[in-house]
Design a protein around this motif. Structure first.
Motif, PDB file in Angstrom:
ATOM      1  N   ALA A   1       0.829  -1.208   0.000  1.00 27.27           N
ATOM      2  CA  ALA A   1       0.000   0.000   0.000  1.00 27.27           C
ATOM      3  C   ALA A   1       0.863   1.258   0.000  1.00 27.27           C
ATOM      4  N   LEU A   2       1.901   1.284   0.807  1.00 27.95           N
ATOM      5  CA  LEU A   2       2.783   2.452   0.870  1.00 27.95           C
ATOM      6  C   LEU A   2       3.542   2.670  -0.435  1.00 27.95           C
ATOM      7  N   ALA A   3       3.914   1.576  -1.090  1.00 31.29           N
ATOM      8  CA  ALA A   3       4.705   1.675  -2.321  1.00 31.29           C
ATOM      9  C   ALA A   3       3.833   1.855  -3.560  1.00 31.29           C
ATOM     10  N   GLY A   4       2.537   1.681  -3.414  1.00 28.97           N
ATOM     11  CA  GLY A   4       1.652   1.827  -4.563  1.00 28.97           C
ATOM     12  C   GLY A   4       1.750   0.670  -5.532  1.00 28.97           C
ATOM     13  N   THR A   5       1.876  -0.528  -5.006  1.00 28.06           N
ATOM     14  CA  THR A   5       1.998  -1.708  -5.858  1.00 28.06           C
ATOM     15  C   THR A   5       1.252  -2.869  -5.220  1.00 28.06           C
ATOM     16  N   THR A   6       1.465  -4.044  -5.759  1.00 27.00           N
ATOM     17  CA  THR A   6       0.779  -5.229  -5.254  1.00 27.00           C
ATOM     18  C   THR A   6       1.726  -6.106  -4.448  1.00 27.00           C
ATOM     19  N   VAL A   7       1.130  -6.966  -3.643  1.00 23.55           N
ATOM     20  CA  VAL A   7       1.920  -7.940  -2.889  1.00 23.55           C
ATOM     21  C   VAL A   7       2.683  -8.838  -3.866  1.00 23.55           C
ATOM     22  N   ARG A   8       2.028  -9.210  -4.938  1.00 25.49           N
ATOM     23  CA  ARG A   8       2.667 -10.065  -5.944  1.00 25.49           C
ATOM     24  C   ARG A   8       3.925  -9.399  -6.518  1.00 25.49           C
ATOM     25  N   ALA A   9       3.833  -8.103  -6.818  1.00 26.73           N
ATOM     26  CA  ALA A   9       5.002  -7.390  -7.344  1.00 26.73           C
ATOM     27  C   ALA A   9       6.128  -7.362  -6.313  1.00 26.73           C
ATOM     28  N   LEU A  10       5.790  -7.141  -5.055  1.00 29.95           N
ATOM     29  CA  LEU A  10       6.824  -7.127  -4.016  1.00 29.95           C
ATOM     30  C   LEU A  10       7.500  -8.488  -3.890  1.00 29.95           C
ATOM     31  N   ARG A  11       6.725  -9.537  -3.995  1.00 26.95           N
ATOM     32  CA  ARG A  11       7.323 -10.883  -3.932  1.00 26.95           C
ATOM     33  C   ARG A  11       8.245 -11.120  -5.130  1.00 26.95           C
ATOM     34  N   TYR A  12       7.848 -10.609  -6.281  1.00 31.80           N
ATOM     35  CA  TYR A  12       8.702 -10.701  -7.473  1.00 31.80           C
ATOM     36  C   TYR A  12      10.012  -9.952  -7.228  1.00 31.80           C
ATOM     37  N   TYR A  13       9.932  -8.753  -6.661  1.00 30.04           N
ATOM     38  CA  TYR A  13      11.145  -7.983  -6.370  1.00 30.04           C
ATOM     39  C   TYR A  13      12.011  -8.708  -5.339  1.00 30.04           C
ATOM     40  N   GLU A  14      11.377  -9.397  -4.402  1.00 36.50           N
ATOM     41  CA  GLU A  14      12.122 -10.215  -3.437  1.00 36.50           C
ATOM     42  C   GLU A  14      12.861 -11.336  -4.157  1.00 36.50           C
ATOM     43  N   ASP A  15      12.147 -12.025  -5.047  1.00 32.03           N
ATOM     44  CA  ASP A  15      12.755 -13.139  -5.784  1.00 32.03           C
ATOM     45  C   ASP A  15      13.985 -12.677  -6.558  1.00 32.03           C
ATOM     46  N   LEU A  16      13.951 -11.439  -7.031  1.00 41.23           N
ATOM     47  CA  LEU A  16      15.077 -10.885  -7.787  1.00 41.23           C
ATOM     48  C   LEU A  16      16.164 -10.310  -6.884  1.00 41.23           C
ATOM     49  N   GLY A  17      15.895 -10.282  -5.587  1.00 35.79           N
ATOM     50  CA  GLY A  17      16.875  -9.756  -4.646  1.00 35.79           C
ATOM     51  C   GLY A  17      16.836  -8.241  -4.471  1.00 35.79           C
ATOM     52  N   LEU A  18      15.793  -7.590  -4.990  1.00 31.62           N
ATOM     53  CA  LEU A  18      15.691  -6.135  -4.852  1.00 31.62           C
ATOM     54  C   LEU A  18      15.218  -5.726  -3.468  1.00 31.62           C
TER      55      LEU A  18
ATOM     56  N   LEU B   1      20.584  -0.241  -7.608  1.00 32.15           N
ATOM     57  CA  LEU B   1      20.375  -0.357  -6.170  1.00 32.15           C
ATOM     58  C   LEU B   1      21.551  -1.040  -5.496  1.00 32.15           C
ATOM     59  N   ASP B   2      22.143  -1.998  -6.190  1.00 34.77           N
ATOM     60  CA  ASP B   2      23.341  -2.644  -5.659  1.00 34.77           C
ATOM     61  C   ASP B   2      24.468  -1.622  -5.524  1.00 34.77           C
ATOM     62  N   GLY B   3      24.548  -0.699  -6.465  1.00 36.30           N
ATOM     63  CA  GLY B   3      25.549   0.347  -6.408  1.00 36.30           C
ATOM     64  C   GLY B   3      25.398   1.233  -5.188  1.00 36.30           C
ATOM     65  N   LEU B   4      24.158   1.412  -4.723  1.00 35.12           N
ATOM     66  CA  LEU B   4      23.932   2.213  -3.518  1.00 35.12           C
ATOM     67  C   LEU B   4      24.502   1.524  -2.282  1.00 35.12           C
ATOM     68  N   LYS B   5      24.520   0.194  -2.304  1.00 34.71           N
ATOM     69  CA  LYS B   5      25.032  -0.569  -1.168  1.00 34.71           C
ATOM     70  C   LYS B   5      26.556  -0.645  -1.169  1.00 34.71           C
ATOM     71  N   THR B   6      27.142  -0.372  -2.313  1.00 36.54           N
ATOM     72  CA  THR B   6      28.597  -0.462  -2.432  1.00 36.54           C
ATOM     73  C   THR B   6      29.167   0.938  -2.602  1.00 36.54           C
ATOM     74  N   ASP B   7      30.255   1.022  -3.275  1.00 27.46           N
ATOM     75  CA  ASP B   7      30.913   2.325  -3.450  1.00 27.46           C
ATOM     76  C   ASP B   7      30.580   2.961  -4.802  1.00 27.46           C
ATOM     77  N   ARG B   8      29.431   2.574  -5.392  1.00 26.64           N
ATOM     78  CA  ARG B   8      29.066   3.096  -6.709  1.00 26.64           C
ATOM     79  C   ARG B   8      27.676   3.737  -6.713  1.00 26.64           C
ATOM     80  N   PRO B   9      27.440   4.714  -5.843  1.00 33.07           N
ATOM     81  CA  PRO B   9      26.104   5.308  -5.809  1.00 33.07           C
ATOM     82  C   PRO B   9      25.747   6.060  -7.078  1.00 33.07           C
ATOM     83  N   SER B  10      26.741   6.404  -7.895  1.00 31.09           N
ATOM     84  CA  SER B  10      26.460   7.147  -9.123  1.00 31.09           C
ATOM     85  C   SER B  10      25.735   6.291 -10.164  1.00 31.09           C
ATOM     86  N   LEU B  11      25.711   4.980  -9.996  1.00 31.82           N
ATOM     87  CA  LEU B  11      25.001   4.114 -10.946  1.00 31.82           C
ATOM     88  C   LEU B  11      23.528   4.483 -11.030  1.00 31.82           C
TER      89      LEU B  11
END
Length: 123
Positions: free
Chosen positions: A11-28, A69-79
């Motif tokens: 609800a906060l993200a403006g999407t569905t539970v299914r989409a969030l689970r998909y993003y989880e499966d992808l590691g996002l 998003l991976d770049g934000l976790k490492t030293d590449r926030p400019s990605l």
């Protein structure tokens, strides 16, 4: 704010539970698990989920989002910034194409209207 259930996050993200689970499966997104294995998310996950949803709405591929998003976790926030700048350039080019197509459509409509008007203004 306390931990979020997946339905609250959706609800906060403006999407569905299914989409969030998909993003989880992808590691996002990475949910935490309760003792009963129920998913829950730290409150700051809502901002990340919203970014993902917004980038998908802009047509950015999931693989590119994952890399940025991976770049934000490492030293590449400019990605992330580079990804968004590239997409903005693409959208500006798309806007120019759309503007040209709209103008052609308007001209075709105006031409059609003027060709159906009889002499003296009667139709």
């Amino acid at each position: 704010m306390t931990a979020l259930r997946i339905t609250d996050l959706a609800a906060l993200a403006g999407t569905t539970v299914r989409a969030l689970r998909y993003y989880e499966d992808l590691g996002l997104l990475e949910p935490q698990r309760s003792a009963t294995r129920a998913r829950y998310y730290p409150p700051d996950t809502a901002a990340i989920a919203r970014q993902i949803v917004d980038m998908r709405r802009l047509g950015i591929p999931v693989a590119a989002i994952a890399e940025a998003l991976d770049g934000l976790k490492t030293d590449r926030p400019s990605l992330l910034e580079n990804l968004l700048l590239r997409r903005r350039e693409e959208m500006e080019a798309e806007k120019a194409i759309m503007t040209g197509l709209l103008e052609q459509a308007r001209q075709a409509t105006a031409t059609r209207r003027s060709s159906t008007v009889a002499p003296g203004g009667a139709r």
